[in-house]
Each structure stands twice: as C-alpha cells, then as structure tokens.
Design a protein around this motif. Structure first.
Motif, mmCIF file in Angstrom:
data_model
loop_
_atom_site.group_PDB
_atom_site.id
_atom_site.type_symbol
_atom_site.label_atom_id
_atom_site.label_comp_id
_atom_site.label_asym_id
_atom_site.label_seq_id
_atom_site.Cartn_x
_atom_site.Cartn_y
_atom_site.Cartn_z
ATOM 1 N N GLU A 248 4.615 4.364 -3.592
ATOM 2 C CA GLU A 248 4.361 5.199 -4.770
ATOM 3 C C GLU A 248 5.486 5.197 -5.792
ATOM 4 N N LYS B 82 -2.714 -1.607 -3.212
ATOM 5 C CA LYS B 82 -3.444 -0.351 -3.180
ATOM 6 C C LYS B 82 -2.501 0.832 -3.399
ATOM 7 N N ARG B 83 -2.951 1.777 -4.201
ATOM 8 C CA ARG B 83 -2.278 3.058 -4.414
ATOM 9 C C ARG B 83 -0.794 2.897 -4.768
ATOM 10 N N MET B 84 -0.524 2.019 -5.704
ATOM 11 C CA MET B 84 0.832 1.868 -6.246
ATOM 12 C C MET B 84 0.877 2.718 -7.522
ATOM 13 N N LYS B 85 1.188 4.002 -7.357
ATOM 14 C CA LYS B 85 0.982 4.982 -8.429
ATOM 15 C C LYS B 85 1.897 4.796 -9.629
ATOM 16 N N ASP C 111 -7.259 1.768 -6.502
ATOM 17 C CA ASP C 111 -6.704 3.112 -6.629
ATOM 18 C C ASP C 111 -5.325 3.077 -7.293
ATOM 19 N N MET C 112 -5.295 2.561 -8.535
ATOM 20 C CA MET C 112 -4.058 2.476 -9.324
ATOM 21 C C MET C 112 -4.193 3.479 -10.477
ATOM 22 N N ASP D 132 1.889 0.464 -13.812
ATOM 23 C CA ASP D 132 0.847 0.654 -14.822
ATOM 24 C C ASP D 132 0.374 -0.658 -15.446
ATOM 25 N N GLU E 187 -2.307 4.944 -12.698
ATOM 26 C CA GLU E 187 -1.605 4.790 -13.967
ATOM 27 C C GLU E 187 -1.924 3.470 -14.653
ATOM 28 N N TRP E 188 -2.898 2.780 -14.139
ATOM 29 C CA TRP E 188 -3.204 1.437 -14.654
ATOM 30 C C TRP E 188 -3.651 1.511 -16.116
ATOM 31 N N PHE F 215 -6.869 -5.051 -6.609
ATOM 32 C CA PHE F 215 -6.114 -3.882 -7.061
ATOM 33 C C PHE F 215 -7.012 -2.677 -6.829
ATOM 34 N N GLN G 195 0.831 -1.199 0.000
ATOM 35 C CA GLN G 195 0.000 0.000 0.000
ATOM 36 C C GLN G 195 0.867 1.252 0.000
#
Length: 860
Positions: free
Chosen positions: A803, A823-826, A854-855, A829, A857-858, A852, A800
């Motif tokens: 970033e 979660k939230r691995m900005k 709040d990604m 992608d 850049e996915w 998965f 989590q």
C-alpha cells in the motif's frame, strides 16, 4: 514370482550394515561379532538370488526359499532399524542442553526410556536376534541343496547408468483405430429416436484392447469439442457409488468442488447445470450391472438438450445393454498384427532407426505375434525393449518361459508378466509396492516417491543425487514403460486395470488392500492379511472401529494408508484408531490419516519409532504431541489444511532426518519453533513463519541449503534486524523455483518502512527463480533487484497489498515474464516509462497475462 521387494531389502540391509553409527553402537554393546556374521552369511545368500529368480518359475522349492528369504530380510531390517534408531537417539541426546530440556519431561517414558543396554539385553530383542541367526543359517544351508549358483548381475541400480527416458507417453498416433473413432463420432452426431433425450454410445471390448484410449481420442477431438457445450470425464470402475459418480460428473462439468453427501442434493445441482445444454459425458470402465443404479444415475441427464450423449466403456455386453437399452454397441476388436507392430515400434525404436537394426525388427515381429493384438501388451513390451540394445536381449524376451505360463490361472497377460520380469530390481520393488493402490486411484508423483523413500525402496544417496531425484527417475522410467499412465485430469497418474492386477498378483502376500482381503477366503493362508507388511483401505465418510478389526492380526505392518477421492468431503474416524489401534502397530514406516477430521493424537505416537512418513492432512488438532519429536527417522511430515493447528512441537528441531515439512493451509500457525535451522536435510518447507515470540528467526534459513520447490516466508513484519534477512542467504538456495514473501499488520511509522525496505533488499533470491510474489510490503519503493533483467527465468510476478509503494519496478526488461498480477497497490496512480525499463527496446517480450486489480488511485 515370489521375488518382489527382495532385491530392495538386500540393498537396504547392506546400506545399514555400512553405517558407521551402527558399528559404533554394535561395538559399544558387544554385538559387532554377531552383526559381522550376519553380513557375511547374507552376502553369500544374496549372491545366488539372481539364479533363484530365474529358476523360481518352474521350481516350487526355490519359490519357497525366496519367500522365506523375503520374510527374513524384513525381520532383519526391523532389528537393524532398532539399533540405527537408538544410534540416532543418542546423537540427539548428546547435543548440548538436550538432556536437561524441560520439555522432555512432558514426553511419556515409553518414548524415551530406551538406552543401549536395555535395548540389547531386552528378552524379546535377544530372542529375536537368536531366531534370525537360526533362520539365516537355514537359508544359507538350503541354498546348496537347491543347486543355486552365483550369477553376476550387471548394473547396480544406479539411475545415472541407464538410458535417459521421457515422461511423455501419450500416444502420438492411434494405430488401427481410425475407423473405430469415425464410427463412434458418427454415433455421437446422429439423431436419436425414441423418448430418451440422451443417447448412450457403449464401447465394448476386453481389457487392454484400448477402449479408454479410443474414448480419449474421441473426447478430445476438435470437432467433438465444438459440437458439445459441456463435457465431463468420469472413471467409474468396479465401485459404482452413485453419489460419488454423480458428484464427479458435476465437478467435472462445473470445475468446482462440492461437499454434498445426499444423492438428492447432488442430483438437483447437476440437473441445474445440465438444463438446456448439449453435453457429452464419458463413463469409463463401467462394471456394475445394476439396472436401478443406472436409472437413478441418468435421471438428471434428461434435462439436457436434445443431442446430448453418454459414452460408456465396458468389458460387459450386459452393461452395454442395460445402459443403452438396446443391443447396439461399438465392439473394439484386437489390433491387426501390423497395427500392433506400429504401437510396439514407436515405443521400442523411440530414438533408433529400424533400418539400422533389421535383426531387431525381425525378432520384434515374432514377439508381436504373442501379444494377441492387445495394444497395452505391445506398448508395455515396447517400453521394455527400448532399454535393451542387443539381439541376445531381444531373443531372451522372445524365448522366455513366461510365455508358456497359463494366463487362465493368474488372469495376467504373459506379455505384462514378462515386462515386469525384465525390469531392473530397483523398479520391480517400487512397482510391486503400488499393488496397495486401488484401481483407478489417482496418485501424485511426489506422493508415491515419498512413500517409496519411507519404505526403504530408494537408496539414501547415490553420488550427487538425493533420494528424491532417484525416486523421480524411477517413477518416470515406470511411466515410460507404461506401468503408469497420465490420468484424465492430466496432472495425476493411474495404473491400467491389468497393470494393477499384475501388481496385486506379484505382491499378494506382502501387500494388501483391506477390502480385498476381507472378501477373500481365509482358507488360503497365503492371502491372509496377517502376512501383510503393507496395507491400504478405502476411506469412508464415517469409519468405525469394526472396519479395522483385521489390523489387530497384523503385527509387522509397515504401511497404514487410507485412499479415497481427492474430492471426498469431510471424513470422520473413530477415536479408537489414533488413540489405541495405531500405537500398537510398532513397525509402521508409513502412517497416513489424510482426510480425517481427527481432534486428538495419542502421546504414545512417539513409540512408533520406525515411522518415516506421517500425513495428518485435514486434522482438527490444535497441537501435536511433544512425543512426535522422538521420531528420529521421520522424513516426511504433512500437515496440509490442519486449519486449527496453532503450534508445532517445541523440540521439532530434534527431527534430524526430516526432509519435507508441509504446512500448506495450516493458517493458524503463529511461528516456527526455535532452532529449525538444525534440520539441515529439509528440502520442503512450505511456509516459514516468523513470530514475535521465542521462535526461529529469519537467519535460521541460513543452514537450510537443500530447500527446493516453493518457499513462503510470512510474518516478515516481525523482522527487526535486517541482517537476519542477509543471513538467510536466499541467493545460494538454487533449488527454489517459487518464492512468496508476506508482511501483515504493517505499521505506518517511517522506521517500520525503512526496516522493511532493507529486509526486502537483503532477501534477494538466486537468479534462476521462476515465480515471485510480494504481499503486504510496506516500503515506498522496491529494491533494485526486483525486475532486474538477470532474472531471465522469471515467468510469473505478483505484487499485492503493497500500500505504501508509489511506483512499480522496471518489469518490462524481464525476458521470460509471462504473467504479471498487480493488486491493491493504493499509492500507485499511473504507470511510467520506468515500468517498461528505460532504454529497453522490446519490453515484455513474453507477456501473456497482465492484471491490474483494485487500484483506487488509478488515473485514466
């Protein structure tokens, strides 16, 4: 049955007599000759205790002798504990720098003034020692006049010498209740007549006949489950608080917690939840016959759909009539002898063939005739005899004089009394202590074990087993013998009402519940609260000083324990209790203020030097008094949800007996105090916080080799030297099952990222870890150990707010992984083949949950 804790305190006393530190202290103070005399006389007295226990049933003089011996054991233990505590204090003070600590100047003199000479020469202490010598001599002389003999007792109470037991006691079969279950289900599915939308199905029967078990079987039936949209199970018992019962129904139906204190508010919310729904509510163990109370409670039910039902279990036909509005109810009778035998046999012959033991079967059939058709009695006796292997032992139970005792006088079933009588002594004392727990009180296994430890009911260590391990074995053995049973929640435990009555009967002088004693006649001196050593009370929303007036009479109280619902809202306590009343209870071993939003503790708490267990959960205090650091006996310190607490005492490292430090939810804490690594007995450390000041560094974890369970390491952004992470030596902490690593305020500079990468690499845990969570990590990639297939026990992984990471480790090769949360691995992608594990033919073989969230850049 005067003997309750006696066997325990005999063992505790001999354990203290064997302490090298105590004898060093005694020689220095020239009292070793007196202690030697005590030990020798007490050994002679202890040698006849087994004979006294057997003869006390019919001998009043022997019962009085045992009671006097129990009082003496407590008082002698208090004195020896004074000496042992002084020895601990000297051990701490002799460490380099301790005597010059500036912080010690802040601690009141009352907490530090003792030294060996003043302690032993103190007039009150000398008088107490002389008194104990006289009383011990009296007991020593009286034993001969009572004709007591030395009897060799088999077994030492070592759990490793007993047959292993299982904690699973849920009945696999409901013997003799098939027709009862069918009849109740038919009533649930029947259309009701009249104006009421909601039908009430009362189940009536005497205690121990199996009403609750029957209701549970109906409640969990697959067909019933499909028939109703909503279900709730609430244990009502003797206390019929409409607000609490209504709130419990609401919380059970919605699976949420509410803080309502007004009946109007909670009923409005319940009406909304039930509106238009077909529901089933079980009100278990209802005693109250107040018609207006039931009318008020059922008001929100009328908004439910037609066909909704309420099951009520009760011992009273009058309650059934009031709640159902009719004389119709289902009456549960005693089991037939054959059905009662089936219940008994499944427990008594758990892993043995009945065909191979025909003589035991014959004896068992005769025992069952005495159970009066009550499944609780059959189940408990079955659990007792499962641990007895010979015909002589079974014959001893069959022919016991306890069957001849009057049930009317004590209201205790002879079968239950017999089950207690045949418990090993180490289980007797642990069970009897539970008499302070209110009826239907739900307790946690660890909570109870920690209380037993604090009261000296568990040996400090037996072989390689720690106190906690032995305590859990004791707990599970009582569970397997049906003295405890799982609660309806499934995670906690309760005692059946009749088992609770048994515990109260056995411990009527030593243990008390405040409300019970205040309602009893003080004309009977044997039940006076002034005799109590252990006490509990029902925690209220606003408890004033008047509630605690009785505690001024209790000079030797060891347990101060508020009990209440785990869903109880904010509770407040008059400041007089923590500031003035409690510091006067000098013998306390257990001090709990759990659930109270207290704002201040007196610095004189440090004078309670016998305290082993201190629970301040939910307190609003900003800091703890420094004098707490003089509680050298303290084993368990619980500070859960102390949300304002921003600092632990500077000298926390002086608490050399500390084994459990729980700061879960104390989110304002900034760092661990320095030298925390000195607490080498620590097993629980819920959150190790690394600050940026002068607190403990990550390397302090090195010496905490006994850590087990869950460990959270937060403030990892403050680690500037990766070697500190290596010194933490997580690889060798085999007792850890769950590990959480947290970074915050991550800097974007490359130096910070490289340090974090090296730190995480050095924090590799042992390969048996089951759960791992990495939060806020600022490195670009994960180290190679994350996702390594050698972590074969890993069942749950969470990543989590990492970033900067651009890719995920090869998690597909973890053979036992069931849950994976990302979660939230900005910077991630997509998921590449490396995620599954290159060359791995069967990725994620055990995975059940993959999230998965709040990604940003996915890429689809």
């Amino acid at each position: 049955m005067a003997e309750i804790f006696l066997g325990a305190f005999v063992n505790v006393l001999f354990e203290k007599f064997a302490s090298g530190d105590l004898w060093n202290f005694a020689r220095k103070e020239r009292i070793h000759t007196l202690l030697l005399k005590w030990r020798r006389m007490f050994e002679q007295v202890q040698a006849v205790v087994a004979d006294a226990e057997a003869k006390q049933i019919t001998g009043r003089g022997i019962r009085l002798w045992l009671e006097d011996l129990e009082d003496l054991a407590y008082d002698m233990d208090d004195v020896l504990d004074e000496f042992a505590t002084e020895a601990l204090r000297q051990k701490v003070m002799e460490e380099p720098g301790a005597s010059t600590s500036k912080v010690r100047k802040l601690i009141p003199n009352c907490c530090t003034r003792f030294n060996p000479s003043t302690l032993v020469s103190d007039f009150r202490m000398k008088s107490k020692m002389d008194e104990i010598t006289v009383r011990l001599q009296d007991l020593f002389d009286r034993r001969m006049g009572l004709g007591l003999k030395i009897i060799a007792v088999g077994g030492s109470g070592n759990a490793s010498q007993r047959r292993p037991t299982s904690s699973l006691i849920i009945e696999p079969c409901l013997y003799g209740r098939e027709n009862d279950k069918k009849a109740i289900i038919e009533l649930l599915f029947s259309d009701q007549s009249g104006s009421n939308k909601v039908g009430v199905v009362p189940i009536v029967g005497m205690g121990g006949v199996g009403k609750t078990t029957l209701a549970q079987m109906v409640y969990n039936d697959e067909i019933v489950d499909k028939h109703f949209e909503m279900k709730a199970w609430v244990c009502v018992s003797e206390v019929f608080n409409i607000v609490e019962v209504t709130k419990s129904i609401l919380e059970s139906i919605t699976s949420r917690t509410y803080e309502f204190k007004s009946l109007d508010l909670v009923q409005v919310e319940l009406k909304k939840a039930l509106a238009g729904k077909k529901f089933l509510i079980v009100l278990d163990d209802v005693w109250n016959e107040d018609h207006s109370g039931w009318s008020s409670l059922k008001s929100p039910f009328n908004d439910g759909a037609l066909g909704s039902k309420v099951i009520v279990t009760t011992r009273s036909r009058d309650v059934a009539f009031i709640m159902a509005g009719t004389n119709k109810y289902h009456f549960v009778t005693e089991l037939s002898e054959d059905d009662c035998w089936s219940v008994f046999a499944q427990h008594a012959f758990e892993d043995r063939s009945m065909d191979a033991n025909p003589n035991l079967v014959s004896i068992g059939r005769k025992i069952i005739k005495k159970c009066k058709g009550l499944p609780l009695a059959a189940r408990t006796l079955g659990g007792l005899l499962r641990c007895k292997l010979t015909e002589d032992e079974w014959e001893g139970v069959l022919n016991s004089k306890i069957w001849e005792l009057s049930e009317e006088r004590s209201h205790i079933l002879p079968a239950l009394r017999l089950s207690y009588y045949h418990l090993p002594s180490h289980l007797k004392k642990c069970f009897a202590y539970c008499s302070i727990l209110p009826k239907d009180y739900e307790f946690d296994e660890k909570e109870l074990v920690f209380l037993w430890m604090a009261e000296g009911l568990i040996p400090k260590q037996t072989g390689q087993k720690q106190m906690e391990d032995l305590g859990c074995e004791y707990f599970r053995e009582l569970l397997s013998r049906s003295f405890f049973q799982p609660s309806s929640s499934g995670e906690l435990f309760v005692m059946h009402d009749l088992i609770n009555n048994l515990a109260q009967f056995l411990a009527r002088k030593t243990c008390c519940r405040l409300e019970d004693k205040l309602n009893e006649s003080e004309r009977d001196e044997s039940i006076s609260i002034s005799k109590a050593r252990h006490s509990s009370y029902a925690r209220g929303c606003r408890d004033g000083i008047k509630k605690f007036e009785a505690f001024h009479k209790v000079e030797n109280l060891r347990t101060f324990l508020p009990c209440g619902s785990r869903h109880q809202g904010d509770c407040y306590l008059t400041s007089n209790v923590p500031l003035h009343l409690l510091p006067g209870l000098k013998r306390l071993h257990v001090l709990s203020l759990r659930g109270y939003q207290i704002g201040e503790l007196s610095s004189s708490i440090g004078s309670l030097k016998h305290v082993r267990y201190l629970d301040l959960s939910c307190a609003l205090i900003l800091t703890l008094p420094e004098s707490i650091c003089t509680l050298y006996n303290l084993q368990t310190l619980i500070l859960r949800d102390c949300k304002n607490l921003n600092k632990l005492p500077t000298n926390t490292s002086d608490l050399i007996s500390l084994r459990h430090l729980d700061v879960t939810g104390a989110n304002s804490l900034r760092e661990m105090p320095s030298k925390i690594g000195k607490l080498t007995s620590l097993q629980t450390l819920s959150n190790f916080i690394i600050g940026n000041g002068n607190g403990s560094t990550l390397s302090e974890l090195c010496n905490l080799i006994h850590l087990r369970g869950t460990l959270s390491i937060s403030g990892l952004e403050n680690v500037t030297d990766a070697l500190d992470a290596r010194r933490a030596n997580l690889k060798d902490k085999q007792g850890l099952n769950v590990l959480l690593m947290k970074w915050s305020n991550v800097s974007a500079n490359s130096h910070n990222k490289s340090v974090q990468s090296r730190v995480l690499d050095m924090l590799e845990p042992h390969k048996k870890l089951k759960e791992l969570s990495i939060n806020g990590y600022g490195g670009l990639i994960f180290p190679t150990w994350v996702g390594n297939s050698l972590f074969s026990n890993m069942v749950c992984l969470k990543f989590q707010d990492c970033e900067k990471c651009t890719s995920l480790p090869p998690l597909g090769q973890l053979p036992s992984l069931e849950k994976l949360y990302i979660k939230r691995m900005k910077a991630v992608d997509n998921v590449g083949l490396e995620f599954y594990g290159l060359g791995h033919s069967n990725p994620f073989p055990a995975l059940k949950i993959l999230t998965f969230e709040d990604m940003p850049e996915w890429k689809n």
